[in-house]
Design a protein around this motif. Structure first.
Motif: not given
Length: 99
Positions: A1, A3, A8-9, A12, A16, A62, A87-88, A90-91, A94
């Motif tokens: 992923m 960022i 974005d961060l 993430t 999480r 993480l 992470l992709d 997770l985003i 979200y």
């Protein structure tokens, strides 16, 4: 992923935290930051301190890996870094939860 932005961060980290069913207050205590600071970070505030960001990521289990854009891929996780997190996903999770 990849960022590209503080949003974005932050997204993430928020994804999480929510997946782990943790409150902003409990993660903030683990990371040594206030609940308000964590809320700002999760919202993508561009002036957050990097050291604190790393503390929050650690509190969430993480790991941040950096890669050169020349390679086209992220470095392989080391065996001692713990589980790999998508992470992709997770985003996306979200973003789907947003009204």
């Amino acid at each position: 992923m990849q960022i590209h932005t503080t949003h974005d961060l932050g997204a993430t980290a928020r994804g999480r935290r929510q997946r782990l069913k943790l409150s902003q207050t409990s993660v903030g205590k683990r990371a040594g930051v206030s609940r308000q600071w964590l809320a700002d970070f999760e919202a993508g505030k561009p002036t957050v301190e990097v050291g604190r960001v790393l503390s929050v990521l650690e509190a969430l289990g993480l790991v941040l890996d950096l890669a050169s854009p020349d390679t086209g891929s992220a470095p392989s996780p080391k065996p001692d870094t713990g589980p790999v997190v998508d992470l992709d996903a997770l985003i996306e999770e979200y973003d789907r939860g947003q009204p």
